[in-house]
Design an enzyme around this catalytic site. Sequence first.
Site, mmCIF file in Angstrom:
data_model
loop_
_atom_site.group_PDB
_atom_site.id
_atom_site.type_symbol
_atom_site.label_atom_id
_atom_site.label_comp_id
_atom_site.label_asym_id
_atom_site.label_seq_id
_atom_site.Cartn_x
_atom_site.Cartn_y
_atom_site.Cartn_z
ATOM 1 N N VAL A 12 0.836 -1.207 0.000
ATOM 2 C CA VAL A 12 0.000 0.000 0.000
ATOM 3 C C VAL A 12 0.872 1.260 0.000
ATOM 4 O O VAL A 12 0.623 2.201 -0.767
ATOM 5 C CB VAL A 12 -0.984 -0.004 1.199
ATOM 6 C CG1 VAL A 12 -1.854 1.253 1.172
ATOM 7 C CG2 VAL A 12 -1.862 -1.244 1.177
ATOM 8 N N ARG A 43 11.682 -0.118 7.938
ATOM 9 C CA ARG A 43 12.868 -0.731 8.555
ATOM 10 C C ARG A 43 13.939 -1.007 7.512
ATOM 11 O O ARG A 43 15.115 -1.016 7.779
ATOM 12 C CB ARG A 43 12.474 -2.066 9.205
ATOM 13 C CG ARG A 43 11.999 -1.951 10.635
ATOM 14 C CD ARG A 43 12.024 -3.294 11.302
ATOM 15 N NE ARG A 43 11.127 -4.216 10.605
ATOM 16 C CZ ARG A 43 9.910 -4.539 11.040
ATOM 17 N NH1 ARG A 43 9.468 -4.052 12.162
ATOM 18 N NH2 ARG A 43 9.145 -5.360 10.370
ATOM 19 N N ARG A 44 13.446 -1.267 6.277
ATOM 20 C CA ARG A 44 14.365 -1.705 5.218
ATOM 21 C C ARG A 44 14.928 -0.517 4.422
ATOM 22 O O ARG A 44 14.363 0.576 4.455
ATOM 23 C CB ARG A 44 13.606 -2.626 4.237
ATOM 24 C CG ARG A 44 13.021 -3.848 4.895
ATOM 25 C CD ARG A 44 11.919 -4.457 4.060
ATOM 26 N NE ARG A 44 10.734 -3.598 4.002
ATOM 27 C CZ ARG A 44 9.621 -3.884 3.320
ATOM 28 N NH1 ARG A 44 9.546 -4.995 2.626
ATOM 29 N NH2 ARG A 44 8.599 -3.048 3.326
ATOM 30 N N VAL A 127 -11.716 -0.095 4.970
ATOM 31 C CA VAL A 127 -12.789 -1.034 4.595
ATOM 32 C C VAL A 127 -13.028 -0.922 3.090
ATOM 33 O O VAL A 127 -13.180 0.180 2.562
ATOM 34 C CB VAL A 127 -14.111 -0.707 5.329
ATOM 35 C CG1 VAL A 127 -15.199 -1.694 4.937
ATOM 36 C CG2 VAL A 127 -13.916 -0.702 6.830
ATOM 37 N N GLY A 129 -11.079 -1.479 0.508
ATOM 38 C CA GLY A 129 -9.991 -1.021 -0.375
ATOM 39 C C GLY A 129 -10.326 0.340 -0.973
ATOM 40 O O GLY A 129 -10.479 1.329 -0.254
ATOM 41 N N GLY A 182 -0.605 -9.725 -4.279
ATOM 42 C CA GLY A 182 -0.467 -8.715 -3.228
ATOM 43 C C GLY A 182 -1.758 -8.370 -2.524
ATOM 44 O O GLY A 182 -1.893 -7.295 -1.947
ATOM 45 N N ASP A 196 -9.971 -10.599 9.302
ATOM 46 C CA ASP A 196 -9.887 -9.327 8.568
ATOM 47 C C ASP A 196 -11.306 -8.783 8.303
ATOM 48 O O ASP A 196 -11.576 -7.601 8.525
ATOM 49 C CB ASP A 196 -9.140 -9.569 7.252
ATOM 50 C CG ASP A 196 -9.055 -8.334 6.381
ATOM 51 O OD1 ASP A 196 -8.281 -7.436 6.715
ATOM 52 O OD2 ASP A 196 -9.792 -8.259 5.372
ATOM 53 N N LYS A 200 -13.375 -5.291 9.668
ATOM 54 C CA LYS A 200 -14.051 -4.350 8.764
ATOM 55 C C LYS A 200 -15.531 -4.203 9.113
ATOM 56 O O LYS A 200 -16.054 -3.084 9.113
ATOM 57 C CB LYS A 200 -13.873 -4.829 7.322
ATOM 58 C CG LYS A 200 -12.427 -4.698 6.839
ATOM 59 C CD LYS A 200 -12.201 -5.438 5.532
ATOM 60 C CE LYS A 200 -10.778 -5.271 5.025
ATOM 61 N NZ LYS A 200 -10.467 -6.193 3.924
HETATM 62 N N1 HSE Z 1 -6.179 -8.821 2.785
HETATM 63 C C1 HSE Z 1 -7.232 -7.885 2.533
HETATM 64 C C2 HSE Z 1 -8.198 -8.515 1.560
HETATM 65 C C3 HSE Z 1 -6.642 -6.613 1.992
HETATM 66 O O1 HSE Z 1 -7.839 -9.527 0.931
HETATM 67 O O2 HSE Z 1 -9.304 -8.023 1.414
HETATM 68 C C4 HSE Z 1 -7.597 -5.471 1.932
HETATM 69 O O3 HSE Z 1 -8.043 -5.079 3.203
#
Ligand code: HSE
Length: 403
Positions: A12, A43-44, A127, A129, A182, A196, A200
């Site tokens: 992101v 960190r990287r 929430v 995306g 990703g 997850d 949300k």
């Molecule tokens: N891992 C989450 C998904 C990312 O697959 O919906 C978006 O919040």
Amino acid sequence: MAKIAICGYGVVGSGVAEVMAENADSIARNAAEQVSVKYILDRRDFPDDPYEDLIVHDFSQIENDPEVSIVVEVMGGVGAAYEFTKRALMAGKSVVTSNKELVAAHGHELIAIAKKKNLNYLFEASVGGGIPIIRPITQCLTANKLDEVYGILNGTTNYILTEMRQNDASFEDALRQDQENGFAEADPTADIDGIDAARKICILSDLCFGKHMNPEDIKAEGIRGVTSADVEYAKRLGCKIKLLGRGLRTGHETATAYVSPHLVSNSSLLSNVDGVMNGIVVHGNALGDTMFYGAGAGKRPTASAVVADVIDAVKHTHARKYLDWDDAPDGYFTDSAYVPSRWYVRANTSLQQIGWAFGKVNFVTYTGAAEDEYAFATEVYDEISLRKLTGGMNLRSLFRILD
Ligand code: HSE
């Protein structure tokens, strides 16, 4: 010129930097001033990255720079992200985030700090995306009493279920593909086990019903129990299997929320929300149902929502956006097991036992179905009654049906 710092240079964060650079002119027009990235915290190191020179490793550099007015927190988690958000707000900087775990667990507290400091804490990307959903709920739909919100809130699980149904893909292959794209969390367990989606639906319920829900109270059942047999039986019932998060008022001062796989009727708009897409339905007493659809995960869709919040924060430097909810009274959160629905049952049992428990039911089968099981759809029951009726059966699957 507004200067921002991005904390977290993963999927992101890199999307935010990319969209900020690509759309610099239109962003400046919309924000009524230039907006530029001054620091990227990670960190990287990122040798040969176009933003290599902006990388810093110490948050104090951002915290102590008065030129930075907005911090974009896209690190995820509730450890350093929580600490940096508080420090940024205390240092007089608005914060924009996509971090649903942090917003669900500590959003109420962070909003209170922002309020005290006359700053903004914005989380449109947390929430759905790139789907606009937080603003519609807190602005466009505020004339309504909102009594229910539900939908497909996780792109990873929707992608896996779609691949299983459309391409007979195995669970593992579909997950691997999703991770390569990703979309999955760093630890995909949060996606697969519904955690997850629970975060949300917690945020959506907080905003829709105006009271705080504890994300840990929300029962989350993921998609591990969904088999190819369930996918086939669902097809014969005119449905698709979707992982839904659902929040609803259950009384005058009570509400509940839960996450579980559902059989969604092919006639429902949500049944056509496939792949990594998300779809969210909000029910208001004046408007009825409204559905929001779009890319629920991924680098650029999520960056789209984050950058829009950055623009809003720039435009509201000296004014707060109203985005809040209250503490819940005792007994506000009720058990989702009392929410009634029709059910899909797959069990190793006898016709006689099904008849005793349910009377006449709608049986389904398909060529190749296991011979030692029955699959059927029931009438409407709450989960407590349903569990009693199926108590003597060797249950293989039990999912709600959304008509
Ligand atoms: N891992 C989450 C998904 C990312 O697959 O919906 C978006 O919040």
